[in-house]
Design a protein around this motif. Sequence first.
Motif, mmCIF file in Angstrom:
data_model
loop_
_atom_site.group_PDB
_atom_site.id
_atom_site.type_symbol
_atom_site.label_atom_id
_atom_site.label_comp_id
_atom_site.label_asym_id
_atom_site.label_seq_id
_atom_site.Cartn_x
_atom_site.Cartn_y
_atom_site.Cartn_z
ATOM 1 N N ASP A 342 0.893 -1.223 0.299
ATOM 2 C CA ASP A 342 0.017 0.055 -0.119
ATOM 3 C C ASP A 342 1.060 1.587 -0.101
ATOM 4 O O ASP A 342 0.561 2.021 -0.879
ATOM 5 C CB ASP A 342 -0.728 -0.375 1.073
ATOM 6 C CG ASP A 342 -1.769 0.421 0.998
ATOM 7 O OD1 ASP A 342 -2.581 1.610 0.380
ATOM 8 O OD2 ASP A 342 -2.759 1.254 2.395
ATOM 9 N N ILE A 343 1.962 1.156 1.022
ATOM 10 C CA ILE A 343 3.234 2.918 1.029
ATOM 11 C C ILE A 343 3.595 2.803 -0.848
ATOM 12 O O ILE A 343 3.721 3.746 -1.130
ATOM 13 C CB ILE A 343 3.849 2.299 1.772
ATOM 14 C CG1 ILE A 343 3.599 2.638 2.939
ATOM 15 C CG2 ILE A 343 5.482 3.139 1.423
ATOM 16 C CD1 ILE A 343 4.399 1.748 4.195
ATOM 17 N N VAL A 344 4.476 2.028 -0.706
ATOM 18 C CA VAL A 344 4.390 1.190 -2.710
ATOM 19 C C VAL A 344 3.735 2.419 -4.021
ATOM 20 O O VAL A 344 3.547 3.264 -4.412
ATOM 21 C CB VAL A 344 4.976 0.857 -2.760
ATOM 22 C CG1 VAL A 344 5.792 0.380 -3.858
ATOM 23 C CG2 VAL A 344 6.364 -0.622 -2.505
ATOM 24 N N GLU A 345 2.089 1.810 -3.256
ATOM 25 C CA GLU A 345 1.998 1.636 -4.803
ATOM 26 C C GLU A 345 0.594 4.007 -4.275
ATOM 27 O O GLU A 345 0.638 3.739 -5.202
ATOM 28 C CB GLU A 345 -0.185 1.483 -4.522
ATOM 29 C CG GLU A 345 0.493 -0.288 -5.340
ATOM 30 C CD GLU A 345 -0.452 -1.432 -5.070
ATOM 31 O OE1 GLU A 345 -1.713 -1.027 -4.087
ATOM 32 O OE2 GLU A 345 -0.311 -2.322 -5.404
ATOM 33 N N THR A 346 0.911 3.611 -3.137
ATOM 34 C CA THR A 346 0.050 4.821 -3.043
ATOM 35 C C THR A 346 1.462 5.822 -3.327
ATOM 36 O O THR A 346 1.023 7.183 -3.571
ATOM 37 C CB THR A 346 -0.168 4.721 -1.640
ATOM 38 O OG1 THR A 346 -1.080 4.665 -0.655
ATOM 39 C CG2 THR A 346 -0.219 6.654 -0.846
ATOM 40 N N THR A 347 2.047 6.199 -2.572
ATOM 41 C CA THR A 347 3.447 6.919 -2.963
ATOM 42 C C THR A 347 4.186 6.703 -4.690
ATOM 43 O O THR A 347 4.486 7.913 -5.052
ATOM 44 C CB THR A 347 4.797 6.210 -2.805
ATOM 45 O OG1 THR A 347 4.259 6.579 -0.905
ATOM 46 C CG2 THR A 347 5.843 7.197 -2.282
ATOM 47 N N ALA A 348 3.088 5.991 -5.192
ATOM 48 C CA ALA A 348 3.560 5.924 -6.708
ATOM 49 C C ALA A 348 2.659 6.927 -7.513
ATOM 50 O O ALA A 348 3.289 7.337 -8.398
ATOM 51 C CB ALA A 348 3.649 4.377 -7.202
ATOM 52 N N ARG A 349 1.672 7.085 -6.894
ATOM 53 C CA ARG A 349 0.765 8.425 -7.986
ATOM 54 C C ARG A 349 1.533 10.017 -7.024
ATOM 55 O O ARG A 349 1.338 10.026 -8.105
ATOM 56 C CB ARG A 349 -0.404 9.076 -6.597
ATOM 57 C CG ARG A 349 -1.064 7.332 -6.748
ATOM 58 C CD ARG A 349 -2.610 7.415 -5.489
ATOM 59 N NE ARG A 349 -2.533 6.134 -4.890
ATOM 60 C CZ ARG A 349 -3.662 6.058 -3.741
ATOM 61 N NH1 ARG A 349 -4.191 6.958 -3.595
ATOM 62 N NH2 ARG A 349 -4.128 5.096 -3.486
ATOM 63 N N HIS A 350 2.946 9.983 -6.368
ATOM 64 C CA HIS A 350 3.402 11.392 -6.114
ATOM 65 C C HIS A 350 4.785 11.741 -7.079
ATOM 66 O O HIS A 350 4.853 11.887 -7.626
ATOM 67 C CB HIS A 350 3.004 11.480 -5.104
ATOM 68 C CG HIS A 350 4.782 12.509 -4.915
ATOM 69 N ND1 HIS A 350 4.516 13.665 -5.121
ATOM 70 C CD2 HIS A 350 5.649 12.512 -4.527
ATOM 71 C CE1 HIS A 350 4.908 14.618 -4.941
ATOM 72 N NE2 HIS A 350 6.014 14.140 -4.328
ATOM 73 N N THR A 351 5.577 9.452 -7.028
ATOM 74 C CA THR A 351 6.895 9.884 -7.263
ATOM 75 C C THR A 351 7.193 8.227 -7.759
ATOM 76 O O THR A 351 6.755 7.439 -6.484
ATOM 77 C CB THR A 351 7.780 10.488 -6.343
ATOM 78 O OG1 THR A 351 7.733 11.814 -6.778
ATOM 79 C CG2 THR A 351 9.214 10.188 -7.158
ATOM 80 N N PRO A 352 7.360 7.501 -8.838
ATOM 81 C CA PRO A 352 6.963 5.858 -9.212
ATOM 82 C C PRO A 352 8.818 5.531 -8.444
ATOM 83 O O PRO A 352 9.706 5.440 -9.067
ATOM 84 C CB PRO A 352 7.192 5.605 -10.178
ATOM 85 C CG PRO A 352 7.678 7.333 -11.354
ATOM 86 C CD PRO A 352 7.284 8.148 -9.997
#
Length: 419
Positions: A342-352
Amino acid sequence: MRDQEPVSPDTARRLSTKEAAELLGVKPETLYAYVSRGQLSSRRVPGGRGSTFDTAEVEALARRNRRENAAGPGPGGELGVRTRITLIEGDRYYFRGVDAVDLAARHSYEEVAEWLWTGRMRRGATFEAPGAAVAVARRAVEALPEHASPADRLRVATIAAATADPLRFDLSEDAVLGTARTLVPTLVSALPPVWPERHDDGPLAHRLWTRLSHREDPDEASLRALDTALALLADHDLAASTLAVRVAASARAHAYAAVSAGLGVIEGPLHGAASGLAHRLLHDVLDRGDAAPVIADELRAGRRIPGLGHRLYPGEDPRARALFALLEDVPRAEPALLAARDIVETTARHTPLHANVDLALAVLTTSCGMPAGAGETIFAVARTAGWIAHALEEYGERPLRMRPSGLYTGPKPPQQLPE
């Protein structure tokens, strides 16, 4: 006066061991290490016990060493240091030319450490700590305040163990290897145990478990994940702490002092302590049930999201990939794995960004009932193997080569004396 004996063509233009060592600025032991590594050839003196060396070959090596030891900038402007230990290339890394992930998957931490130190696989290797060193180190660690950090405890244990070793100034390869095989288990045994009735025997990962986990009996999958984590983290080229170790070894500090230098650097939030930050972030997500508000709070505060991205890997951190695969088999790991995803996918919206080994360590420590500082302890114990490998390598180089020149930018002298 006795006439000089004619020089045969066979011995012309050849140097004695002493002459060759002086020309290279190294000890005779290092000279023969060059021979064993194929960097020099030698020829036995007929009827004698010494060896001779081709002058042109020695001079060429001396010129090459001077160029390489100049510590000029690397491709990205960083300090460049010659090493045969770890290569990071693309999204993979190698220990002495062998894929490090494959090594960690097939061998124990102790076996991987031996490979780093010697380039030889010592199957079934185990490390035992001498009782006297453990007793001194434990007393020193027990005297620390309760809030002491993992790096504090390990650094104090290292210094205490050094005082129990009167031969610590012997920098020969065999002596340093002996230190390595006893220092690593001494550091683990010096830590306060969660389960004090357990004995300090068995694989190092099992001994470390009793210092970190509140779960008394580790299952096989959890113990394997911990042992593999130690092996994966054993070295990572010239990280900041490893460079500090090499500087200390360049000044001919003994192995304990070199390891202590590494421990002094590892406590930084951008290095060994990063896994603790990722651990706390993961727990916040688990507590709130959603990564979005947690990530939003971090970004609002202007903080970097821990556990994501790595400057040396354009893609995925191979250490994280290997650990996450093992954690799939660890009981009770599913909630932490889902939170990490969830952390990786949520942050990917801002920076992949991909997960790095700090986030994988956070999942490991959370799943195994370990505190936030456990990742830092695992990191430091694991990296001790790599530090000693680099110290051993540095002892074979010209002393004090790790001495860059400062680029002075202050007031041009002479200035007036201050009032």
